[in-house]
Scaffold this active site. Structure first.
Site, PDB file in Angstrom:
ATOM      1  CG  HIS A   1     -10.529   0.726   0.631  1.00  0.00           C
ATOM      2  ND1 HIS A   1      -8.711   1.693   0.673  1.00  0.00           N
ATOM      3  CD2 HIS A   1     -11.123   1.939   0.931  1.00  0.00           C
ATOM      4  CE1 HIS A   1      -9.355   2.336   1.192  1.00  0.00           C
ATOM      5  NE2 HIS A   1     -10.737   2.705   1.364  1.00  0.00           N
TER       6      HIS A   1
ATOM      7  CB  SER B   1      -7.097   3.707   4.338  1.00  0.00           C
ATOM      8  OG  SER B   1      -7.211   2.664   3.105  1.00  0.00           O
TER       9      SER B   1
ATOM     10  CB  CYS C   1      -6.943   3.114  -0.953  1.00  0.00           C
ATOM     11  SG  CYS C   1      -5.904   3.732  -1.138  1.00  0.00           S
TER      12      CYS C   1
ATOM     13  CG  ASP D   1      -1.818   0.651   0.870  1.00  0.00           C
ATOM     14  OD1 ASP D   1      -2.432   1.662   0.329  1.00  0.00           O
ATOM     15  OD2 ASP D   1      -2.751   0.652   1.855  1.00  0.00           O
ATOM     16  CG  ASP D   2       0.078   5.017  -0.284  1.00  0.00           C
ATOM     17  OD1 ASP D   2      -1.341   4.480  -0.721  1.00  0.00           O
ATOM     18  OD2 ASP D   2      -0.515   5.762   0.759  1.00  0.00           O
TER      19      ASP D   2
ATOM     20  CG  ASP E   1      -2.031   0.902  -3.394  1.00  0.00           C
ATOM     21  OD1 ASP E   1      -1.143   1.168  -2.987  1.00  0.00           O
ATOM     22  OD2 ASP E   1      -3.512   1.396  -2.131  1.00  0.00           O
ATOM     23  CG  ASN E   2      -1.628   4.763  -4.372  1.00  0.00           C
ATOM     24  OD1 ASN E   2      -2.756   3.923  -3.794  1.00  0.00           O
ATOM     25  ND2 ASN E   2      -0.867   4.816  -3.450  1.00  0.00           N
TER      26      ASN E   2
ATOM     27  NE  ARG F   1      -6.355  -0.872  -1.740  1.00  0.00           N
ATOM     28  CZ  ARG F   1      -5.179  -2.176  -1.111  1.00  0.00           C
ATOM     29  NH1 ARG F   1      -4.847  -3.107  -1.059  1.00  0.00           N
ATOM     30  NH2 ARG F   1      -3.857  -1.390  -0.990  1.00  0.00           N
TER      31      ARG F   1
ATOM     32  CE  LYS G   1      -2.801   7.759  -1.298  1.00  0.00           C
ATOM     33  NZ  LYS G   1      -3.240   7.160  -0.005  1.00  0.00           N
TER      34      LYS G   1
ATOM     35  CG  HIS H   1      -2.440   3.587   3.758  1.00  0.00           C
ATOM     36  ND1 HIS H   1      -2.693   4.810   4.929  1.00  0.00           N
ATOM     37  CD2 HIS H   1      -2.879   4.099   2.544  1.00  0.00           C
ATOM     38  CE1 HIS H   1      -3.478   5.445   4.233  1.00  0.00           C
ATOM     39  NE2 HIS H   1      -3.478   5.345   2.725  1.00  0.00           N
TER      40      HIS H   1
ATOM     41  CE  LYS I   1      -6.633   0.333   1.752  1.00  0.00           C
ATOM     42  NZ  LYS I   1      -5.626   1.554   0.796  1.00  0.00           N
TER      43      LYS I   1
END
Length: 480
Positions: free
Chosen positions: A141, A164, A86, A46-47, A281-282, A90, A302, A229, A139
């Site tokens: 989401h 998140s 996010c 994540d991130d 994810d980003n 996903r 992001k 994240h 996660k």
């Protein structure tokens, strides 16, 4: 009939002795269930920034397990997510379709009344129909209400957070808006978290438990880490271990988690028959300064469709099938994962149209014709088109950190300001990965081709920036 039967006996015997030279590779796979139904472990960070792994340029912390993963398989240098946020990212990963096609935008929170439509087919549902055990850890989401939870989207089991980890009462900018952060097992809240220091460890233990419980049948494990994240948390095992600080410590723990999963696969004799995929994810949430990752010089992060927001590490390992140590420069995207796994496992593709394609030839070391990929953000804004080494960035407004801003290292973000790109710009990413020089004037033919791709996307998926309504859009699931 007798001749046919005799030939069948000869062919079967030759196959047993591995002497048949006339049996095609596809036919050989059909005779070997270990090759047509490999285990699959999909790890989604994540991130995480493009430059957060040692093999992608990180120097202030060590990622030996992820670096080894890259050494054992194919490492992409131009691997993308279609949305730099996010929930949308996903949805695209799990369905093989652009999230705007599915009416999933942004990042869903506790107030959302909608989620991924149950009519969509996820990777888990596709593989479950083909005899796989399916489990998710981490996660989700894609909707926290009962009809949208992972166990309603093809997963046999679920342990993790519904959205998140910053969507909790301690958010630094909106204190009091979010309720206590719920931890789920399957469909039940088993705890609320006021401390996340053991989250990565707990995810890892649950992932290993799932592997142990399903070692005797083909399985699909989706391990979606909440880290990196914000808010950042790390266990005592890695606290203070990196040169950089807390973010580096967190990266080292995620790396450890990958190592623990691979070690368990080795212990159980499953490693040779398991596909492991790692991506994120980003890009990094740059406004958080020292609590954000690295882009390795890519532009922005992001929440933008510049490469710093959508280009991610992408590593694929399958011993004996994907070449080890291969650095792949062909472009690919997370929407390609579902159709690739469908081809490998001979699973039925979703009935509803998807946008990805199988990149199995690339993973096997072959060249494929480039495919146009699209980057959408906000509510259905087409912001960029990627085609091989070319990228067309379309006029739009995006967030950026003002030049000269003093960054923080305490988990409190600085403020963005908004910039506007007034005209489309074309970049040759092979020469200019940082997207600094518009080469559209010197490449009229490719510019026209990229604009044609954009028009085709607008006709199918729509584009809020040009007020285009797409004909191929579907609805999310909603509870009123």
């Amino acid at each position: 009939m007798k001749l046919t039967y005799f030939f069948s006996l000869i062919t079967s015997f030759a196959g047993l002795l591995n002497l048949s030279s006339c049996t095609s590779k596809v036919e050989q796979k059909a005779e070997n269930p270990l090759e047509t139904k490999p285990n699959i472990v999909l790890i989604f960070a994540d991130d995480m920034g493009y430059g957060d792994l040692g093999v992608y340029g990180a120097t202030q912390w060590k990622t030996p397990n992820l670096d080894q993963l890259a050494a054992d398989g194919v490492r992409f240098t131009q691997f993308y997510v279609p949305h730099a946020v996010c929930s949308a990212s996903r949805a695209a990963l799990l369905t093989g379709a652009y999230a705007n096609r599915l009416e999933i935008f942004g990042a869903l929170d506790h107030s959302a009344k909608h989620g991924l439509n149950p009519e969509e087919t996820t990777i888990a549902e596709m593989l479950k129909q083909n005899g796989y055990a399916t489990g998710m850890v981490g996660k989700w989401h894609l909707g926290h209400l009962a009809p949208f939870l992972p166990t309603e989207q093809g997963f046999d089991s679920y342990y993790g957070l519904p959205y998140s980890n910053d969507m909790w009462p301690h958010h630094p900018e909106v204190k009091g808006y979010y309720p206590p952060l719920p931890l789920y097992r399957d469909t039940s809240v088993i705890d609320t978290l006021d401390d996340q220091s053991m989250l990565t460890t707990n995810y890892t233990e649950e992932a290993i438990k799932f592997i142990e419980q399903n070692k005797d049948e083909p399985f699909f494990l989706y391990l979606a880490h909440s880290m990196t994240h914000v808010p950042l948390f790390v266990s005592d095992k890695f606290k203070g271990k990196s040169e950089q600080g807390l973010y580096g410590d967190v990266m080292m723990e995620v790396d450890w988690s990958v190592g623990q999963v691979r070690q368990k696969l080795e212990e159980l004799g499953l490693a040779e028959n398991t596909i492991v995929i790692f991506t994120s994810d980003n890009g990094p949430w740059l406004s958080y300064g020292g609590h954000a990752g690295l882009t390795a010089g890519l532009k922005e992060g992001k929440g933008t469709s510049w490469d710093g927001g959508i280009r991610e590490p992408g590593i694929f390992v399958w011993p004996g099938h994907f070449p080890a140590g291969k650095v792949e420069t062909q472009a690919a995207m997370t929407i390609d994962i579902l159709p690739t796994l469908a081809e490998i496992t001979r699973s039925k593709l979703p009935d509803l149209p998807i946008d990805g394609r199988s990149i199995l030839p690339i993973l096997e070391g072959k060249e494929m014709e480039p495919k146009p990929y699209f980057a959408y953000y906000n509510k259905n804004e087409l912001q960029a088109v990627i085609y091989g080494k070319w990228k067309l960035v379309l006029p739009h407004t995006y967030r950026s950190i003002p030049e000269g801003t003093e960054m923080r290292n305490d988990g409190i973000p600085v403020k963005y300001h908004m910039l506007t790109l007034d005209k489309a710009e074309l970049f040759d990413l092979s020469l200019d990965p940082n997207e600094t020089t518009d080469v559209g004037a010197d490449n009229a033919e490719i510019l026209a081709k990229m604009n044609q791709f954009a028009e085709e996307a607008r006709a199918d998926l729509g584009d809020a920036l040009t007020e285009s309504e797409g004909t191929g859009l579907r609805k999310h699931g909603r509870i009123e």
